[in-house]
Design an enzyme around this catalytic site. Sequence first.
Site, mmCIF file in Angstrom:
data_model
loop_
_atom_site.group_PDB
_atom_site.id
_atom_site.type_symbol
_atom_site.label_atom_id
_atom_site.label_comp_id
_atom_site.label_asym_id
_atom_site.label_seq_id
_atom_site.Cartn_x
_atom_site.Cartn_y
_atom_site.Cartn_z
ATOM 1 N N GLU A 8 7.581 -7.459 2.438
ATOM 2 C CA GLU A 8 7.427 -6.891 1.103
ATOM 3 C C GLU A 8 8.274 -5.655 0.923
ATOM 4 O O GLU A 8 8.859 -5.435 -0.148
ATOM 5 C CB GLU A 8 5.955 -6.559 0.834
ATOM 6 C CG GLU A 8 5.625 -6.241 -0.612
ATOM 7 C CD GLU A 8 5.797 -4.766 -0.973
ATOM 8 O OE1 GLU A 8 5.708 -4.425 -2.160
ATOM 9 O OE2 GLU A 8 6.003 -3.952 -0.034
ATOM 10 N N GLU A 9 8.377 -4.821 1.949
ATOM 11 C CA GLU A 9 9.104 -3.562 1.828
ATOM 12 C C GLU A 9 10.615 -3.766 1.638
ATOM 13 O O GLU A 9 11.312 -2.844 1.227
ATOM 14 C CB GLU A 9 8.856 -2.678 3.052
ATOM 15 C CG GLU A 9 7.426 -2.165 3.188
ATOM 16 C CD GLU A 9 7.027 -1.171 2.100
ATOM 17 O OE1 GLU A 9 7.837 -0.894 1.201
ATOM 18 O OE2 GLU A 9 5.890 -0.675 2.160
ATOM 19 N N ASP A 14 0.182 1.991 3.132
ATOM 20 C CA ASP A 14 0.871 0.974 2.336
ATOM 21 C C ASP A 14 1.560 0.021 3.314
ATOM 22 O O ASP A 14 2.587 0.378 3.897
ATOM 23 C CB ASP A 14 1.887 1.665 1.413
ATOM 24 C CG ASP A 14 2.849 0.718 0.734
ATOM 25 O OD1 ASP A 14 2.558 -0.488 0.683
ATOM 26 O OD2 ASP A 14 3.907 1.188 0.266
ATOM 27 N N HIS A 56 0.621 -7.044 2.465
ATOM 28 C CA HIS A 56 1.753 -7.144 3.400
ATOM 29 C C HIS A 56 1.500 -6.317 4.652
ATOM 30 O O HIS A 56 0.888 -5.240 4.618
ATOM 31 C CB HIS A 56 3.071 -6.776 2.731
ATOM 32 C CG HIS A 56 3.186 -5.362 2.243
ATOM 33 N ND1 HIS A 56 3.716 -4.351 3.012
ATOM 34 C CD2 HIS A 56 2.883 -4.794 1.049
ATOM 35 C CE1 HIS A 56 3.723 -3.229 2.321
ATOM 36 N NE2 HIS A 56 3.226 -3.464 1.127
ATOM 37 N N HIS A 61 4.750 6.379 0.492
ATOM 38 C CA HIS A 61 5.991 6.333 1.278
ATOM 39 C C HIS A 61 6.298 7.674 1.947
ATOM 40 O O HIS A 61 7.424 7.907 2.378
ATOM 41 C CB HIS A 61 7.184 5.865 0.430
ATOM 42 C CG HIS A 61 7.172 4.391 0.183
ATOM 43 N ND1 HIS A 61 8.296 3.685 -0.207
ATOM 44 C CD2 HIS A 61 6.183 3.470 0.275
ATOM 45 C CE1 HIS A 61 7.990 2.398 -0.343
ATOM 46 N NE2 HIS A 61 6.716 2.247 -0.066
ATOM 47 N N ASP A 108 -2.548 -3.789 -2.989
ATOM 48 C CA ASP A 108 -1.541 -2.837 -2.521
ATOM 49 C C ASP A 108 -1.942 -1.436 -2.969
ATOM 50 O O ASP A 108 -3.056 -1.231 -3.469
ATOM 51 C CB ASP A 108 -0.161 -3.223 -3.057
ATOM 52 C CG ASP A 108 0.963 -2.900 -2.077
ATOM 53 O OD1 ASP A 108 0.890 -1.855 -1.418
ATOM 54 O OD2 ASP A 108 1.926 -3.696 -1.995
#
Length: 389
Positions: free
Chosen positions: A223-224, A189, A72, A324, A244
């Site tokens: 995706e997030e 990410d 993504h 994150h 990922d």
Amino acid sequence: MIKPTIDMGYLKSVLWELLCIPSPSGFTDQVVRFVSGELEKLDIKYELTRRGAIRADMPGRQYSPDRALVSHLDTLGAMVKNLKPNGRVELVMIGHWSARFAEGARVTLFTDEGAYRGTILPLKASGHTFNTEIDKLPVGWDYVELRIDAQSDSREDLVRLGVNIGDYVAIDPQAEFLDSGYIVSRHLDDKAGAAVMLAAAKAMVDNKLQLPVDCHLLFTISEEVGSGASAVLHGDVSELVSIDNGTTAPGQNSRETGVTIAMKDQTGPFDYHLTHKLIRLAKEHSIPHQRDVFRYYRCDGAAAVEAGNDIRTALLTFGIDASHGYERIHEDALESLAELVAVYMQSEPAVKRDAERMGSIEGFPESQGAGVDPALLPHPIGPGVSEDR
């Protein structure tokens, strides 16, 4: 089938370019254009969905049952929630991430007419003013605000500057590529996953390697926020491998070297046959790897299955520390991951029967623990059944 050499200079260069492009979920047009340009350089045909998810096509000897790889392009970010009387901006998160990692971040605020730089600060940011109270402030999005680098002391000033509720806020990546091989940045990410897919595709093109079946490279843009690969698949895709991040943390088996192969995430186990095929390929080609289970994690594959696609899914990851947050990976993991992806692209389908959406039991696979003789497995004992039958 060979393990091709991965052009790491290309992989890292593409990753740097991706990190430099702001792309919080919902604000991904620029990064989609960049990836489309890279596919054109590789002479790989592609199409876009209405919203901009990319589906590239690498043809094989036969078209079905075909496979797909997915990463993504969207990242975490923030959005303007309210214009405050003090000339600051209230924010809400895009994606799921802690305001702990937002404090102190440099950002770009995109308005309808232009952009402003700024900093996300806790509500009590000055030790000279608030003394020890700055350490007592709770962590949360209600306790931070955006200070724009423009003259703004009131809500009216914000209006004059053209700031509106719903404006996007992109968080600076602060990327560093170190001589030790470590790469430290926000948004690894999953921009590192996208770079891995492009580098693996380049290896296939450069070495003129033939694919047994069609392979689709999917680059999703949501995706997030949960929708991911729900709307970009061909109907005849039988295998979907997500690329990922895998979290390196206490209690996890992921590492910042080698490939981490996920066995399960919060949505359930990944497909037994496809996952174990990837493990076998890693072993056969001496690609460092380890397995892990993620409790608080979902990926593009989950969105595809939840959308009603009858496909086998697997998840290959690069180990990432502080996901994150202020993330860190090592280029060795990216190289190993790109190697495994390239080997997988050359392999036969995990289950040939998957060419048909529905069929008889003939050709249906068995998953009885690495070849354990069924006769050795325990049998239930019930009414009228002798233990020594």
